[in-house]
Each structure stands twice: as structure tokens, then as C-alpha cells.
Design an enzyme around this catalytic site. Sequence first.
Site, PDB file in Angstrom:
ATOM      1  N   GLY A  25       0.884  -1.158  -0.008  1.00 48.15           N
ATOM      2  CA  GLY A  25      -0.180   0.111   0.005  1.00 48.15           C
ATOM      3  C   GLY A  25       0.833   1.362  -0.009  1.00 48.15           C
ATOM      4  N   TYR A 176     -15.059   0.601  10.790  1.00 42.73           N
ATOM      5  CA  TYR A 176     -13.717   0.746  10.558  1.00 42.73           C
ATOM      6  C   TYR A 176     -12.936   0.102  11.788  1.00 42.73           C
ATOM      7  CZ  TYR A 176      -9.199   2.725  10.235  1.00 42.73           C
ATOM      8  OH  TYR A 176      -7.697   2.793  10.069  1.00 42.73           O
ATOM      9  N   LYS A 180     -10.172  -3.077  11.651  1.00 39.40           N
ATOM     10  CA  LYS A 180      -8.918  -3.062  12.070  1.00 39.40           C
ATOM     11  C   LYS A 180      -8.653  -4.158  13.233  1.00 39.40           C
ATOM     12  CE  LYS A 180      -6.164  -1.042  10.884  1.00 39.40           C
ATOM     13  NZ  LYS A 180      -5.336  -0.865   9.605  1.00 39.40           N
ATOM     14  N   ALA A 205      -2.932   6.080  16.695  1.00 40.19           N
ATOM     15  CA  ALA A 205      -4.339   6.654  16.844  1.00 40.19           C
ATOM     16  C   ALA A 205      -4.587   7.605  15.466  1.00 40.19           C
ATOM     17  CB  ALA A 205      -4.668   7.349  18.093  1.00 40.19           C
TER      18      ALA A 205
END
Length: 363
Positions: A25, A176, A180, A205
Site C-alpha cells: 500500500g 472501520y 482493524k 491513533a
Amino acid sequence: MSQLSFQPAYDAEKALQPATVCVTGVTGFVAGSVVSRLLELGHTVHGTCRDPSRTDTVAHLTSLPGAAERLKLFKADLLSEGSFDEPVRGCDYVIHTASPFIMDVPEAEVQAKLLGPAVKGTEHVLSAASKSPSVKRVVLTSSCAAIYGDPWEFGKDHVYTEADWNPTATAKVLPYYYSKKLAEQKAWEMSKAQSQWTLVVINPAAILGPPLSKRTDSESISLLNQILKGRAYPACPHMGFGAVDVRDVAAAHTLAMSDPKAEGRYICVAKSMLMCDMARAIKAGFPNSKFRTPIATAPKWLLSIIGPAVGMPRDLITYALGKCPQFNNSKIQSELGFKFHSPEAAIKDQVDAMLALGIAKPF
């Protein structure tokens, strides 16, 4: 400013001989800074993205110092089994940053756009690592979203550590965050089923700091842009989050890759901030600007309007309103000697970069 001038190389990074590292990515916000740091440290990078031929998405990477000699781009897709085999083959390390970063997803699309790519992508990358005998360690970009959902779910005074796992998120609530959590759990499951490579996980974060490209997947870029445009004026939601500079996040990844002592999860948070703290940092960094930054905290009745206007899903507002999570970041500091930089300075650098790249406009 180079990665190493901002966050100098640690002894473990200096001691590591030049290696070949697969970074997944590479067009992402975090991955760009990771690639930049790896090249500065003298490593060779195999970078994956959806379409290496699209110069508009990779030019900021191919123009980095050392890229012409030591950066090779590969086409790979999170949902395509085997597509990471070639880029990972022959690599000493894998840094897996690729994962969907979409906070507001219609319920009908959660599986296809979030959960499937996050979990299957992790499975495909780690399977590729196991197929290549050269791979010694995998560093996974997870998130504090895997650690908590409701900031007060364990009590108002709870301080989150690496031992915590998000009990609130589901496919319907904070999806979301759930993606994770599931992706990281899949990584630990696969790690424990083999003995070839070790797994280290970085849990940042809210990631702030300068992007390398105007084409970025960073939610913080979107959030700051909405604030700069006056979408949160005159008042912002009273909610908080952990904050960290993207250059610190990159250094955490490369240090976790390099240091033999690194193990387990590492919370990567410099400090916790309220949204109003972010607005004040913009004001302090640009005292003479005409940015319409918030000057107050919004009452609850306004949040249904202001929150979505600055890109915040309603379930995030529901669980985060009036709360600010607290984190214990001592593990990465004590075990790896890591040092954090100021999130306020990261915000100043981020807005400067956004202006320079044309992501934001001066007012």
C-alpha cells in the site's frame, strides 16, 4: 525535511545491514513516510499498489532520493490471492500498511469495502511471507481502533494499554474499528501458526503530519481540510483522540523491523487531544491567517449537523461525544527507546504541506 533529520535513526536501525523490504500500500499516507525512511536508511524497497503505471499516484515515491536505484513497484490487490507472492519473494522483511481507511461506509457495503479487504488482505500478505523463506519479520500497521471503540467502555479513568482489545465495534457499529480489530487478530492467528517469521504490530491513533502527495488516504487530511474551510465554525464537537506525527509512525515501523528486541503490540500515540486542541494548534501555527477555525465547543444539539459536516460518522459521534481516550505509551519508549514529537507541531507541518500541495487553500 527528510525522515532522518526529523526523526534520527536509532541504533538498531543503524546496525541493520541493507535489506530488502516489501511495503504494501505504498501510495498510502503512512506508507509514503515509511518508504522514504527505508530508502534513507539504505534499504531496497518492493512497494505494492493497485496500479504502478499511474504516475499521478506514485510520482512522489519514484522521485524520492534513492528511489531510482532501490525502489521497485509491483501491482497487487488485497482481495487477489497470490498477488503479493512476487513482491514479497526474496524480501527480508514485510511492512504491511495496506488496508481500507474509510470511516463512513453504508451498512450494505461494509463487508465488501472494509471487512473483506482488511482481513483477506492481511491473510494474503502473510501467506506470501510464509511462502518466501527469506522473510524474518512482519510489521503490521494496525490501529488504536483495534484497542478501543467507546473511549469509556472500561470506565472513565481507564488508560488503554497493549493488553486491551476493542469490545464495542461490530460490523454495524464503528465498522472501520472492527475491520482493524479483525485484521490484527487474523495476523496474530497466522503468526502463531508458524515459526519462520516474527510479528510486530504498531497501533497508532489519529495520524497527523505532512503528506508527501495530494492523493492521500488520511482521514486527518480530510478533517483538517474541513476545519480550514470553516465547516466546524464557530464551534467543534467536544470529543478527543490519541494523536501522533506520521513521521513518528514511520520511525516506529522501521525501528520495530530493525530491533531484535521488538515484540508484540506497540501503542504509537504521543498524547491525547480534543478537537478544540487541534483547532487551537492551527490558530497558533497560523496567527495571521483567515482560516475560520472553531472558537468554541459545540453544544450537543449542534453535533448532528457539525459532525457529519466535518466527515464524522454518526456512530463515532454517539460513542465519542464528551470523551477522550487515554493511552499508556510507555512500552515502545521503554523497550525500544522511542521518542515522540509534538502533535501540535505536526499539525503546523501538515497544514503547511497541504497548502504547498494545493490540498488546502489559504483564506
